[in-house]
Write a protein that holds these residues in place. Structure first.
Motif, short mmCIF file in Angstrom:
data_model
loop_
_atom_site.label_atom_id
_atom_site.label_comp_id
_atom_site.label_asym_id
_atom_site.label_seq_id
_atom_site.Cartn_x
_atom_site.Cartn_y
_atom_site.Cartn_z
N CYS A 177 42.18 17.90 -6.62
CA CYS A 177 42.60 17.48 -7.97
C CYS A 177 44.08 17.17 -8.03
CB CYS A 177 42.23 18.56 -8.99
SG CYS A 177 40.45 18.72 -9.28
N GLU A 178 44.89 17.98 -7.36
CA GLU A 178 46.33 17.70 -7.32
C GLU A 178 46.61 16.39 -6.61
OE1 GLU A 178 47.91 21.27 -5.57
OE2 GLU A 178 47.85 22.35 -7.48
N GLY A 179 45.87 16.12 -5.54
CA GLY A 179 46.03 14.86 -4.82
C GLY A 179 45.66 13.67 -5.69
N ILE A 180 44.59 13.82 -6.48
CA ILE A 180 44.17 12.77 -7.40
C ILE A 180 45.24 12.53 -8.46
CG2 ILE A 180 42.55 12.30 -9.29
CD1 ILE A 180 40.36 13.47 -7.39
N GLU A 181 45.77 13.60 -9.00
CA GLU A 181 46.80 13.47 -10.04
C GLU A 181 48.06 12.81 -9.48
OE1 GLU A 181 46.80 17.49 -11.51
OE2 GLU A 181 44.70 17.24 -12.12
N LEU A 182 48.43 13.12 -8.25
CA LEU A 182 49.57 12.47 -7.61
C LEU A 182 49.27 10.98 -7.42
CD1 LEU A 182 52.32 12.51 -6.23
CD2 LEU A 182 51.15 13.17 -4.12
N LEU A 183 48.06 10.66 -6.98
CA LEU A 183 47.66 9.27 -6.79
C LEU A 183 47.79 8.49 -8.10
CD1 LEU A 183 44.84 7.81 -4.77
CD2 LEU A 183 44.75 7.44 -7.22
N VAL A 184 47.33 9.07 -9.20
CA VAL A 184 47.41 8.39 -10.50
C VAL A 184 48.87 8.18 -10.89
CG1 VAL A 184 46.92 8.61 -12.97
CG2 VAL A 184 45.15 9.17 -11.29
N GLU A 185 49.72 9.15 -10.66
CA GLU A 185 51.14 8.99 -10.98
C GLU A 185 51.76 7.86 -10.15
OE1 GLU A 185 52.82 10.24 -13.53
OE2 GLU A 185 50.87 11.09 -14.06
N GLU A 186 51.38 7.77 -8.88
CA GLU A 186 51.91 6.70 -8.04
C GLU A 186 51.41 5.33 -8.51
OE1 GLU A 186 52.39 9.32 -3.95
OE2 GLU A 186 50.51 8.25 -4.31
N VAL A 187 50.18 5.26 -8.94
CA VAL A 187 49.64 4.00 -9.47
C VAL A 187 50.39 3.62 -10.74
CG1 VAL A 187 47.60 2.95 -10.53
CG2 VAL A 187 47.38 4.20 -8.38
N ASP A 203 35.11 11.37 -11.41
CA ASP A 203 35.22 11.58 -12.86
C ASP A 203 36.61 12.11 -13.22
OD1 ASP A 203 32.57 10.79 -13.21
OD2 ASP A 203 31.81 12.84 -13.37
N HIS A 204 37.08 13.05 -12.41
CA HIS A 204 38.42 13.62 -12.63
C HIS A 204 39.48 12.53 -12.53
CE1 HIS A 204 41.45 16.80 -12.66
NE2 HIS A 204 42.02 16.20 -11.64
N LEU A 205 39.33 11.66 -11.55
CA LEU A 205 40.25 10.54 -11.40
C LEU A 205 40.24 9.65 -12.64
CD1 LEU A 205 42.07 8.52 -9.85
CD2 LEU A 205 39.99 7.63 -8.80
N ALA A 206 39.06 9.28 -13.10
CA ALA A 206 38.96 8.41 -14.29
C ALA A 206 39.54 9.10 -15.52
CB ALA A 206 37.50 8.03 -14.53
N ASP A 207 39.31 10.40 -15.66
CA ASP A 207 39.86 11.15 -16.79
C ASP A 207 41.39 11.18 -16.77
OD1 ASP A 207 37.30 11.73 -17.68
OD2 ASP A 207 37.30 13.79 -16.91
N ARG A 208 41.96 11.32 -15.59
CA ARG A 208 43.41 11.42 -15.46
C ARG A 208 44.11 10.07 -15.58
NH1 ARG A 208 42.13 15.74 -16.65
NH2 ARG A 208 42.62 17.67 -15.60
#
Length: 136
Positions: free
Chosen positions: A12-22, A45-50
């Motif tokens: 989840c932390e990796g996904i959240e970092l990815l979204v911030e970079e995008v 789903d977590h990725l889409a939510d974030r």
């Protein structure tokens, strides 16, 4: 959503970092691989939510569509077809033929792929885009 992902804090932390970079304008890709039932879809789903504030295009492939040419691509691109006229004519016609919007010979797969990339690029030109593809 995190409650459904017990034991997946690092993912989840990796996904959240990815979204911030995008959001910062970087291009990123994430591949979630594993056996059925290991929560890959929940992670997506977590990725889409974030990804709030970013357009999210999402497609979920199904076994029943495996034999339908371009079914997943159609799911992905259908919301963007209002931008079809902005594509170069060969790409536009290839996508129209692939989706059954015009008659003609089977489209060149290279042009169909290029048209899809052009549509995604067009959509991402407005703001960062998150594209989620789940093959279930």
């Amino acid at each position: 959503m995190i409650a459904k992902l017990i034991g997946r804090r690092s993912e989840c932390e990796g996904i959240e970092l990815l979204v911030e970079e995008v959001r910062a304008g970087e291009s990123r890709a994430l591949v979630a691989r594993g056996e059925p039932g290991v929560s890959k879809t929940a992670l997506l789903d977590h990725l889409a939510d974030r990804a709030s504030g970013c357009p999210v295009v999402r497609v979920t492939g199904t076994r029943s569509e495996m034999r339908l040419a371009f079914a997943g691509l159609h799911q992905l691109c259908a919301p963007m077809l209002d931008r079809l006229e902005r594509l170069p004519a060969p790409q536009r016609e290839a996508l129209r033929a692939a989706f059954g919007l015009s008659q003609g010979p089977p489209p060149d797969r290279f042009l169909v792929g290029l048209a899809m990339l052009s549509l995604l690029t067009e959509l991402a030109g407005d703001q960062p885009l998150v594209c989620v593809i789940d093959d279930q």
